[in-house]
Scaffold this motif. Structure first.
Motif, PDB file in Angstrom:
ATOM      1  N   ALA A 185      46.021  15.629  28.026  1.00  0.00           N
ATOM      2  CA  ALA A 185      45.486  15.261  29.337  1.00  0.00           C
ATOM      3  C   ALA A 185      45.217  16.494  30.187  1.00  0.00           C
ATOM      4  O   ALA A 185      44.204  16.561  30.897  1.00  0.00           O
ATOM      5  CB  ALA A 185      46.462  14.331  30.052  1.00  0.00           C
ATOM      6  N   LEU A 186      46.107  17.475  30.101  1.00  0.00           N
ATOM      7  CA  LEU A 186      45.899  18.728  30.835  1.00  0.00           C
ATOM      8  C   LEU A 186      44.632  19.423  30.356  1.00  0.00           C
ATOM      9  O   LEU A 186      43.846  19.937  31.163  1.00  0.00           O
ATOM     10  CB  LEU A 186      47.111  19.646  30.668  1.00  0.00           C
ATOM     11  CG  LEU A 186      47.021  21.038  31.297  1.00  0.00           C
ATOM     12  CD1 LEU A 186      46.776  20.952  32.797  1.00  0.00           C
ATOM     13  CD2 LEU A 186      48.297  21.834  31.010  1.00  0.00           C
ATOM     14  N   ALA A 187      44.398  19.433  29.047  1.00  0.00           N
ATOM     15  CA  ALA A 187      43.201  20.060  28.493  1.00  0.00           C
ATOM     16  C   ALA A 187      41.937  19.353  28.977  1.00  0.00           C
ATOM     17  O   ALA A 187      40.949  20.002  29.350  1.00  0.00           O
ATOM     18  CB  ALA A 187      43.273  20.042  26.970  1.00  0.00           C
ATOM     19  N   VAL A 188      41.970  18.034  28.990  1.00  0.00           N
ATOM     20  CA  VAL A 188      40.812  17.261  29.467  1.00  0.00           C
ATOM     21  C   VAL A 188      40.561  17.549  30.946  1.00  0.00           C
ATOM     22  O   VAL A 188      39.412  17.729  31.379  1.00  0.00           O
ATOM     23  CB  VAL A 188      41.033  15.757  29.224  1.00  0.00           C
ATOM     24  CG1 VAL A 188      39.975  14.923  29.947  1.00  0.00           C
ATOM     25  CG2 VAL A 188      40.998  15.450  27.730  1.00  0.00           C
ATOM     26  N   PHE A 189      41.626  17.596  31.722  1.00  0.00           N
ATOM     27  CA  PHE A 189      41.508  17.881  33.150  1.00  0.00           C
ATOM     28  C   PHE A 189      40.873  19.242  33.387  1.00  0.00           C
ATOM     29  O   PHE A 189      39.973  19.399  34.226  1.00  0.00           O
ATOM     30  CB  PHE A 189      42.885  17.824  33.804  1.00  0.00           C
ATOM     31  CG  PHE A 189      42.872  18.071  35.289  1.00  0.00           C
ATOM     32  CD1 PHE A 189      42.667  17.030  36.175  1.00  0.00           C
ATOM     33  CD2 PHE A 189      43.062  19.353  35.795  1.00  0.00           C
ATOM     34  CE1 PHE A 189      42.634  17.258  37.543  1.00  0.00           C
ATOM     35  CE2 PHE A 189      43.049  19.588  37.164  1.00  0.00           C
ATOM     36  CZ  PHE A 189      42.822  18.536  38.036  1.00  0.00           C
ATOM     37  N   VAL A 190      41.323  20.242  32.652  1.00  0.00           N
ATOM     38  CA  VAL A 190      40.793  21.604  32.803  1.00  0.00           C
ATOM     39  C   VAL A 190      39.319  21.643  32.438  1.00  0.00           C
ATOM     40  O   VAL A 190      38.490  22.240  33.150  1.00  0.00           O
ATOM     41  CB  VAL A 190      41.591  22.594  31.947  1.00  0.00           C
ATOM     42  CG1 VAL A 190      40.876  23.943  31.876  1.00  0.00           C
ATOM     43  CG2 VAL A 190      42.989  22.777  32.522  1.00  0.00           C
TER      44      VAL A 190
END
Length: 263
Positions: free
Chosen positions: A252-257
């Motif tokens: 989720a952090l990767a998608v957000f970034v």
């Protein structure tokens, strides 16, 4: 009263927060999985408080290093959870990398020693999480824009609790078997479904495509969790549950970034 005791047991098990001593019995544990996402809510609260504090410091010190902020942000979930999910993540990395039989993989999960792939997986995880967090803190900080990211700490635990009440259990012993035996499975599944739908609707309504992407990512990792657990272990264990929580959050952090920070 049982619900309140389940909250205490959840925080004493899945966090490093000091809690009163409560007897472990089926009555006190029946709602434990329902209250498990509250630990994620606490992590989200600490992350939000840190962002507010970082905004304040940035206003005072214009040259405040985003590297330091990213490092602290990376460590907050570990400090609050006590590293319990990271331990499961490492054990599962070891087991999956062995390419051994199902029985051997289950033995590896029980081994208290950390193998080479556990260490490698942990190093790569923290390095990736830190670099992604650094991208977040390179931008001007806005608490509202980060709320979708913070919600993942709850979503990952909602899905994990749902899995305990619905997925096959790999062993007739261990924490997950104990939780699954004590919990009211139908109620837990409905409870988790309600909160997952509610949070997902709020994310999609307020954050549009970002909300859709985060929900879709979480559900995709959840499906992957089922396939990996059943294929390799015959079901879920406490270690695979920790593996799922960590993978869900960093994905989720990767998608957000990618959607918010990279331009």
């Amino acid at each position: 009263m049982s619900f309140f005791k389940s909250i205490i047991l959840s925080f004493s098990t899945f966090s490093a927060i000091p809690m009163p001593r409560i007897e472990w019995n089926s009555k006190n544990m029946r709602y434990m999985m329902c209250t498990f996402p509250l630990v994620g809510a606490l992590i989200a609260l600490f992350c939000a408080a840190f962002v507010i504090f970082a905004q304040y410091l940035t206003g005072i010190h214009k040259n405040l290093s985003p590297t330091l902020l990213a490092l602290i942000f990376t460590l907050i979930p570990v400090f609050i959870s006590g590293g319990i999910h990271l331990d499961g993540f490492m054990d599962t990395c070891d087991a999956l990398a062995s390419h051994a039989s199902r029985e051997k993989k289950l033995e590896i999960l029980k081994d208290s020693h950390s193998g080479a792939f556990a260490i490698l997986g942990c190093v790569l995880y923290f390095l990736s999480y830190f670099v992604l967090s650094l991208e977040v803190f390179r931008r001007p900080l806005h608490l509202i824009s980060l709320l979708p990211l913070f919600s993942i700490f709850m979503i990952s635990r909602i899905l994990s609790a749902f899995a305990v009440s619905t997925f096959p259990i790999a062993k007739d012993s261990g924490l997950v078997h104990t939780f699954a035996s004590a919990t009211i499975k139908n109620f837990t599944a409905l409870w988790c479904s309600f909160w997952l739908i509610l949070i997902s609707m709020l994310l999609i309504y307020f954050f549009n495509f970002l909300g859709i992407a985060l929900v879709a990512t979480s559900l995709s990792i959840f499906c992957l969790y089922f396939l990996v657990a059943v294929r390799n272990f015959g079901g879920i264990t406490g270690d695979t549950a920790g593996w799922f929580v960590q993978i869900c959050e960093i994905s989720a952090l990767a998608v957000f970034v990618v959607m918010v920070c990279v331009k």
